[in-house]
Each structure stands twice: as C-alpha cells, then as structure tokens.
Design a protein around this motif. Structure first.
Motif, PDB file in Angstrom:
ATOM      1  N   ASN A 164      45.195  49.604  50.167  1.00 61.75           N
ATOM      2  CA  ASN A 164      44.148  48.608  49.951  1.00 61.75           C
ATOM      3  C   ASN A 164      42.832  49.072  50.565  1.00 61.75           C
ATOM      4  O   ASN A 164      42.752  49.293  51.778  1.00 61.75           O
ATOM      5  CB  ASN A 164      44.596  47.277  50.561  1.00 61.75           C
ATOM      6  CG  ASN A 164      43.646  46.158  50.264  1.00 61.75           C
ATOM      7  OD1 ASN A 164      42.452  46.339  50.135  1.00 61.75           O
ATOM      8  ND2 ASN A 164      44.202  44.961  50.168  1.00 61.75           N
ATOM      9  N   ALA A 204      39.957  47.421  50.880  1.00 61.27           N
ATOM     10  CA  ALA A 204      39.375  46.409  51.766  1.00 61.27           C
ATOM     11  C   ALA A 204      40.023  46.484  53.156  1.00 61.27           C
ATOM     12  O   ALA A 204      39.329  46.388  54.177  1.00 61.27           O
ATOM     13  CB  ALA A 204      39.532  45.021  51.166  1.00 61.27           C
ATOM     14  N   ASN A 213      32.822  44.210  57.696  1.00 62.28           N
ATOM     15  CA  ASN A 213      33.773  45.189  57.171  1.00 62.28           C
ATOM     16  C   ASN A 213      34.853  44.512  56.353  1.00 62.28           C
ATOM     17  O   ASN A 213      35.055  43.304  56.443  1.00 62.28           O
ATOM     18  CB  ASN A 213      34.418  45.977  58.312  1.00 62.28           C
ATOM     19  CG  ASN A 213      33.549  47.111  58.767  1.00 62.28           C
ATOM     20  OD1 ASN A 213      32.444  47.309  58.275  1.00 62.28           O
ATOM     21  ND2 ASN A 213      34.053  47.872  59.710  1.00 62.28           N
ATOM     22  N   GLY A 214      35.555  45.309  55.570  1.00 61.84           N
ATOM     23  CA  GLY A 214      36.666  44.794  54.781  1.00 61.84           C
ATOM     24  C   GLY A 214      36.238  44.396  53.392  1.00 61.84           C
ATOM     25  O   GLY A 214      35.412  45.050  52.752  1.00 61.84           O
ATOM     26  N   ALA A 215      36.794  43.286  52.916  1.00 59.83           N
ATOM     27  CA  ALA A 215      36.561  42.839  51.541  1.00 59.83           C
ATOM     28  C   ALA A 215      35.094  42.504  51.280  1.00 59.83           C
ATOM     29  O   ALA A 215      34.579  42.772  50.192  1.00 59.83           O
ATOM     30  CB  ALA A 215      37.439  41.629  51.233  1.00 59.83           C
ATOM     31  N   LEU A 232      33.245  45.810  50.714  1.00 56.65           N
ATOM     32  CA  LEU A 232      33.614  46.377  49.416  1.00 56.65           C
ATOM     33  C   LEU A 232      32.996  45.566  48.276  1.00 56.65           C
ATOM     34  O   LEU A 232      32.456  46.144  47.320  1.00 56.65           O
ATOM     35  CB  LEU A 232      35.136  46.430  49.263  1.00 56.65           C
ATOM     36  CG  LEU A 232      35.651  47.043  47.961  1.00 56.65           C
ATOM     37  CD1 LEU A 232      35.215  48.496  47.830  1.00 56.65           C
ATOM     38  CD2 LEU A 232      37.163  46.933  47.893  1.00 56.65           C
ATOM     39  N   ASN A 233      33.037  44.249  48.361  1.00 54.37           N
ATOM     40  CA  ASN A 233      32.455  43.400  47.317  1.00 54.37           C
ATOM     41  C   ASN A 233      30.942  43.565  47.227  1.00 54.37           C
ATOM     42  O   ASN A 233      30.380  43.541  46.135  1.00 54.37           O
ATOM     43  CB  ASN A 233      32.832  41.939  47.533  1.00 54.37           C
ATOM     44  CG  ASN A 233      34.288  41.681  47.211  1.00 54.37           C
ATOM     45  OD1 ASN A 233      34.913  42.414  46.456  1.00 54.37           O
ATOM     46  ND2 ASN A 233      34.839  40.644  47.810  1.00 54.37           N
TER      47      ASN A 233
END
Length: 191
Positions: A70, A72, A96-98, A101-102
């Motif tokens: 994953n 994210a 950070n994370g989703a 990425l989004n």
C-alpha cells in the motif's frame, strides 16, 4: 514489453509512454505537411501529453505498490515532506499517508482535465479569430489559455516531484528522474 508482458500493472503504463514517440512524430509530420490544420492535429498530441503525465504518475505508484504494498501506508512511514521553495511559504505541509498521495494524484489529474479542456477551448475560439496562437495580446485567448495551461502543468510536475522526494529511495531502482526527463524532452523538442 508486449512480447514479455509479465508485469501488466507497470508495463501498460510503459507502453503508454512509449506510444508518445510515434504519436508525436506522426503529428509533427502531418502538421508540417498540412500546416493549416496543425492546430487541430495538435489537439491529439496535447491531450496525449496530459495522459502521459498521468501514466507516468501511475507507473510510479504501481511500481511502489508492487514492491512495497500500500503506497499510502508506505508514505505514512516516511518523515513529513516539506514543500519545495517557494511553495513552502505558501502552502501548508501535507500530512503523510493517504492525504499526501491524494494531493499528488489530484495535482496530476488537474492537468489531465485542464489540458484537454483548454485545447477544446482553443479549438472553439480559433474559427472566430479569438485564439491566435502565439499572439500575447490581452484581446486574444492565447494569452489566457497559456497562463492557465502553464500553471496547471507546473502544478502537475510539482506534485510528481513531491511524490518523488517523498519516496526517492524506494524508486531508486527504476531511475525515475531519467525517465521523466526523457518524457519532458520529447514534449520540449516537439514543441
């Protein structure tokens, strides 16, 4: 890539990138041969350019997914990525994370939407003499379309760079900078 289609999630994006050369070369030849129709022929090229930028982004994401799971979750393990100069003074830091990425994906997708829309607008203005490619007069559409296009493209590239800086160690085996420079050089030299 077609004869050894062993990693379809990555290779389909590579094939899309490779199609750029024949599409651009055919477009350039036709535009030189039929000069008056160049603006209409360039529509295909410009829309494909936006698609290539998105395909490059997806190539990077699919590579990361294949090797790290994953994306994210991978981004969540990284240290927070600060915005680059001068955006660090204007934009709040992305989580950070989703969210990160989004934001990167939305930045790239903006170009995929804006570029074809601006191309269609230029095509609509052309018959009325309101576009005039290369004319920077404030009474012509070319100036405004160019400004919006350049901001959209810069934002998409900025988002690609942000993703790269966040996961550059993880992307090192595929050397994405060299690949991205090749894509941008093709765009530059055909322009």
């Amino acid at each position: 890539h077609l004869t050894n289609y062993s990693k379809p999630n990555q290779q389909r994006h590579i094939i899309r990138l490779l199609w750029m050369v024949p599409i651009y070369s055919i477009n350039a030849w036709l535009a030189l041969r039929f000069h008056k129709t160049a603006i209409y022929l360039d529509t295909v090229r410009e829309c494909y350019e936006a698609y290539v930028v998105y395909s490059f982004f997806m190539f990077l994401v699919n590579y990361l997914e294949e090797h790290h799971g994953n994306v994210a979750a991978l981004l969540a393990t990284k240290r927070p990525q600060r915005h680059l100069f001068p955006m660090a003074y204007v934009l709040p830091q992305w989580r950070n994370g989703a969210v990160f990425l989004n934001n990167c994906k939305a930045g790239v997708l903006n170009y995929v939407v804006v570029r074809p829309a601006l191309t269609l607008l230029a095509l609509a203005l052309q018959p009325f003499g309101a576009y005039s490619e290369g004319d920077l007069s404030p009474t012509k559409g070319y100036l405004y379309i160019s400004i919006i296009f350049n901001f959209s493209q810069m934002w998409a590239i900025y988002c690609l760079v942000m993703l790269y800086y966040a996961v550059r160690e993880d992307l090192a085996p595929i050397k994405p900078v060299a690949k991205f420079l090749c894509v941008k050089l093709i765009v530059f030299f055909t322009w």
